[in-house]
Design an enzyme around this catalytic site. Structure first.
Site, PDB file in Angstrom:
ATOM      1  CB  CYS A   2      -0.847   0.056   1.269  1.00  0.00           C
ATOM      2  SG  CYS A   2      -1.914  -1.368   1.489  1.00  0.00           S
ATOM      3  NE  ARG A  30       4.172   1.767  -1.511  1.00  0.00           N
ATOM      4  CZ  ARG A  30       5.290   1.084  -1.391  1.00  0.00           C
ATOM      5  NH1 ARG A  30       6.270   1.290  -2.243  1.00  0.00           N
ATOM      6  NH2 ARG A  30       5.444   0.210  -0.427  1.00  0.00           N
ATOM      7  CD1 TRP A  77      -1.785  -5.572  -2.864  1.00  0.00           C
ATOM      8  CD2 TRP A  77      -2.569  -4.577  -4.693  1.00  0.00           C
ATOM      9  NE1 TRP A  77      -1.882  -6.513  -3.858  1.00  0.00           N
ATOM     10  CE2 TRP A  77      -2.349  -5.935  -4.984  1.00  0.00           C
ATOM     11  CE3 TRP A  77      -3.071  -3.748  -5.704  1.00  0.00           C
ATOM     12  CZ2 TRP A  77      -2.603  -6.476  -6.244  1.00  0.00           C
ATOM     13  CZ3 TRP A  77      -3.322  -4.294  -6.946  1.00  0.00           C
ATOM     14  CH2 TRP A  77      -3.082  -5.637  -7.198  1.00  0.00           C
ATOM     15  CG  ASN A 103       3.184  -0.791   2.829  1.00  0.00           C
ATOM     16  OD1 ASN A 103       4.294  -0.481   2.448  1.00  0.00           O
ATOM     17  ND2 ASN A 103       2.575  -1.844   2.372  1.00  0.00           N
ATOM     18  N   GLY A 104       1.701  -3.186   5.037  1.00  0.00           N
ATOM     19  CA  GLY A 104       2.354  -4.393   5.539  1.00  0.00           C
ATOM     20  C   GLY A 104       1.328  -5.423   5.943  1.00  0.00           C
ATOM     21  CD  GLU A 467       6.498 -17.916 -16.642  1.00  0.00           C
ATOM     22  OE1 GLU A 467       5.594 -18.364 -17.356  1.00  0.00           O
ATOM     23  OE2 GLU A 467       6.549 -16.726 -16.290  1.00  0.00           O
ATOM     24  CE  LYS A 471       7.379 -13.554 -17.895  1.00  0.00           C
ATOM     25  NZ  LYS A 471       6.426 -14.304 -17.142  1.00  0.00           N
ATOM     26  CD  GLU A 474       5.049 -12.456 -21.406  1.00  0.00           C
ATOM     27  OE1 GLU A 474       4.001 -11.903 -21.121  1.00  0.00           O
ATOM     28  OE2 GLU A 474       5.814 -12.952 -20.557  1.00  0.00           O
ATOM     29  CG  HIS A 490       9.925 -38.034 -30.443  1.00  0.00           C
ATOM     30  ND1 HIS A 490      10.005 -39.313 -30.933  1.00  0.00           N
ATOM     31  CD2 HIS A 490      10.288 -38.102 -29.128  1.00  0.00           C
ATOM     32  CE1 HIS A 490      10.373 -40.130 -29.947  1.00  0.00           C
ATOM     33  NE2 HIS A 490      10.560 -39.412 -28.850  1.00  0.00           N
ATOM     34  CE  LYS A 584       0.951  -7.429 -14.352  1.00  0.00           C
ATOM     35  NZ  LYS A 584       2.045  -8.388 -14.495  1.00  0.00           N
TER      36      LYS A 584
HETATM   37  C1  F6R Z   1       3.142 -13.463 -18.805  1.00  0.00           C
HETATM   38  C2  F6R Z   1       1.890 -12.783 -18.591  1.00  0.00           C
HETATM   39  C3  F6R Z   1       0.653 -13.348 -19.190  1.00  0.00           C
HETATM   40  C4  F6R Z   1      -0.361 -13.605 -18.077  1.00  0.00           C
HETATM   41  C5  F6R Z   1      -1.698 -14.071 -18.635  1.00  0.00           C
HETATM   42  C6  F6R Z   1      -2.676 -14.429 -17.536  1.00  0.00           C
HETATM   43  O1  F6R Z   1       4.209 -12.762 -18.300  1.00  0.00           O
HETATM   44  O2  F6R Z   1       1.851 -11.804 -17.897  1.00  0.00           O
HETATM   45  O3  F6R Z   1       0.920 -14.535 -19.880  1.00  0.00           O
HETATM   46  O4  F6R Z   1       0.195 -14.563 -17.233  1.00  0.00           O
HETATM   47  O5  F6R Z   1      -2.250 -13.068 -19.434  1.00  0.00           O
HETATM   48  O6  F6R Z   1      -2.936 -13.351 -16.718  1.00  0.00           O
HETATM   49  P1  F6R Z   1      -3.611 -13.522 -15.283  1.00  0.00           P
HETATM   50  O7  F6R Z   1      -2.677 -14.297 -14.445  1.00  0.00           O
HETATM   51  O8  F6R Z   1      -3.830 -12.128 -14.803  1.00  0.00           O
HETATM   52  O9  F6R Z   1      -4.890 -14.267 -15.517  1.00  0.00           O
END
Ligand code: F6R
Length: 589
Positions: A2, A30, A77, A103-104, A467, A471, A474, A490, A584
């Protein structure tokens, strides 16, 4: 996470509300679940607070009309208690004479609340924070002066905190800090105390960065600090800041993504302690999972990889756990005997929402694991579980993935009937991995010069290989593909020629088999890399991490795969915080 701010002025400053709100706006990164402000004018303490974003709440509650010489502000948050008007900070005692922003996380708040309630204290919210004003009230009632009462309250709480408190009729802001940031800004006849420097940087660049254990108070012309009962020499700690506000909000890191990777130890720790404090929900979730015929795990992207990992753990215990990519939900018909685990950082992902709607209509029980408290997905669920990573600004999921792994491993340990306390060491394992940042950077920079890469893993390592490849795709825009290492023979191996990069993820199981796969790739002159735990694969370049307990291997490997992607993106000149074509939160199908 927060944002908190305190502003105190010598003069009857008409603009103090505006200044407080401007500071809060700069702290909004935050958290943005709810907003609140407390002001004190003479003997009048007033609190205005509500769920919502700052600009909207400030208008609706007419916060700019508040007057006084002492102000507290908070942008939340949510971690304990859903985001609503009542759970918004500041929180007050029974007599509305003490206002607190925090915050915490207070780990022992349930016990404290029970004790205080048995002494007659009436609580208004579901938050952990509210115990603080009641504790101060209680200690004052027992005859302590305000500062002693505040210190006794702080000594009673366990967990992490940056706390500010004001008490009716006193021209002071009390503060205490442990594990969460708190900085004093020394202005002209006006002092500030905040979660970060940029929030007050337009007013002063003279700062004092508080350290763990600091407790004290500020007035318009005095700063008083104690640590372990000894008075601190304030003048020794004052610094002049020379950098600009935008650099500061990243706390010195070049990007939010890097900052968030470095926040993973705290995020994982808060996630585990949050689940312990929500243990009844965890037990309900486990009961549902254990009683169902099939466990369907739905998620997208990074969250899917966390779900895949969990499904492998459960499958090894004989559960019928099926990981499903959320957008492919129509391939599976569920019924009342199935349980659904929906995993989503944002708690809003459209595909997950659609899958949930269908599965719910079929009568399946829904459990969710989201990072956003009371998110849309959480609200659709029978049992809501949370990671407590704090807000993630970088588009690429990093600390939230590590926190999902921690949360799922916590569930798995309880399902198995194992002691989960080994997870307390996860943060140290992550910290030790972060010491290999230089090595990860070198690998990332080498990969940035390539056009393709394979990420290979076996067994539990495979979700982490997936993963790692995601990354890289992306944020580096490099074509990286993950395969089960055995499956690479294969077909995929046809692409491998001299210097083709192949990154092996080795969580320390099936090592002999992985070593064979390395030899196959070396025979085709691939450039081989490994991120290994406890045992080497003998690749061309290898980062060898060690863990005492192999269950902690994911926490060793994850920061490295994230750092490799980060540094490869930076080397290419990409902005890792804002990768092209991505958002995001994906609220479209
Ligand atoms: C990868 C990334 C996306 C999300 C995906 C699901 O770095 O950010 O692949 O993981 O869009 O998002 P959430 O977890 O918010 O459902």
């Amino acid at each position: 996470m927060c944002g908190i701010i305190g502003v105190i002025s010598k003069n009857d400053e008409k603009k103090l509300a505006t200044i407080t709100v401007q500071c809060l706006e700069r702290l909004e990164y935050r958290g943005y679940d709810s907003v609140g402000v407390a002001s004190m004018e003479g003997n009048e303490l007033e609190v205005r607070k509500a769920k919502g974003r700052i600009d909207e709440v400030v208008k609706r509650l007419n916060i700019l009309s508040m007057t006084g010489r002492v102000f507290l502000g908070h942008t939340r948050w949510a971690t304990h208690g859903e985001p609503n008007d009542i759970n918004a900070h500041p929180h007050t005692d029974c007599t509305n004479s003490i206002a607190v922003v925090h915050n915490g996380t207070i780990k022992n708040f349930r016990e404290l609340r029970e004790d205080l309630e048995s002494l007659g204290h009436k609580f208004k919210s579901e938050t952990d924070t509210e115990v603080i004003p009641h504790l101060v009230e209680e200690f004052k009632k027992r005859g302590m002066d305000s500062f002693s009462a505040f210190k006794s309250a702080i000594n009673s709480i366990q967990g992490s905190y940056a706390v500010l408190a004001i008490i009716k009729g006193e021209n002071k802001i009390y503060f205490a800090k442990k594990d969460n940031p708190l900085i004093i800004g020394l202005g002209d006849k006006m002092n500030f105390i905040s979660s970060d420097i940029p929030s007050f940087l337009p007013y002063t660049n003279k700062v004092l960065i508080l350290i763990d254990g600091d407790v004290g108070y500020i007035t318009p012309d005095e700063i008083y600090i104690e640590n372990e009962g000894k008075k601190v020499n304030v003048l020794d700690r004052i610094k002049i800041i020379t950098w600009d506000a935008s650099a500061a909000s990243k706390e010195g890191y070049a990007h939010y993504m890097l900052k968030e990777i470095h926040e993973s130890p705290r995020a994982v720790d808060d996630t585990i302690s949050g689940l312990i404090s929500d243990i009844e929900d965890v037990k309900n979730a486990i009961k549902i999972l254990e009683e169902s015929k099939r466990i369907i795990i739905i998620a997208a992207g990074t969250s899917y990889h966390a779900g895949l990992y969990f499904s492998l753990l459960l499958q090894r215990e004989g559960f019928n756990a099926i990981p499903v990519i959320a957008s492919e939900y129509y391939n599976i018909k569920t019924n009342q005997e199935d349980s659904i685990l929906a995993i989503s950082q944002s708690g809003e992902t459209y595909d997950v929402m659609m899958a949930l709607k269908e599965f719910k209509a079929n009568g399946s029980k829904i459990i969710s694991l989201t990072n956003v408290i009371d998110s849309a997905i959480a609200r659709q669920s029978d049992v809501k579980l949370y990671t407590r990573a704090g807000p993630e600004i970088g588009v690429a999921a990093t600390k939230t993935f590590t926190s999902q792994i921690a949360a799922l491993q916590f569930l798995y340990s309880l399902i198995k009937g194992d002691d989960y306390t080994y997870l307390n060491k996860a943060k140290d394992v992550i910290r030790r991995s972060l010491d290999f940042e230089g090595e990860a950077k070198l690998i990332g920079e080498e990969l940035s010069a390539k056009s393709n890469a394979y990420y290979l893993g076996r067994g539990l390592s495979l979700p982490f290989a997936m993963e790692g490849a995601l990354k890289i795709k992306e944020i580096t825009y490099l074509h990286a593909e993950a395969y089960a290492a055995g499956e690479s023979k294969h077909g995929p191996i046809a692409l491998v020629e001299k210097d083709f990069p192949v990154v092996f993820i080795n969580l320390g199981e099936l090592v002999g088999e992985l070593q064979n796969n390395v030899q196959e790739m070396k025979a085709r002159k691939a450039k081989t890399y490994a991120i290994s735990v406890n045992e080497r694969l003998n690749t061309d370049k290898e980062i060898l991490l060690t863990v005492e307990d192999e269950r902690l291997s994911p926490f060793a490997v994850t920061p490295i795969i994230q750092l490799i992607a980060y540094y490869s993106a930076v080397k290419r000149g990409n902005d890792p915080d804002k990768p092209r074509n991505l958002a995001k939160t994906v609220t479209v199908g």
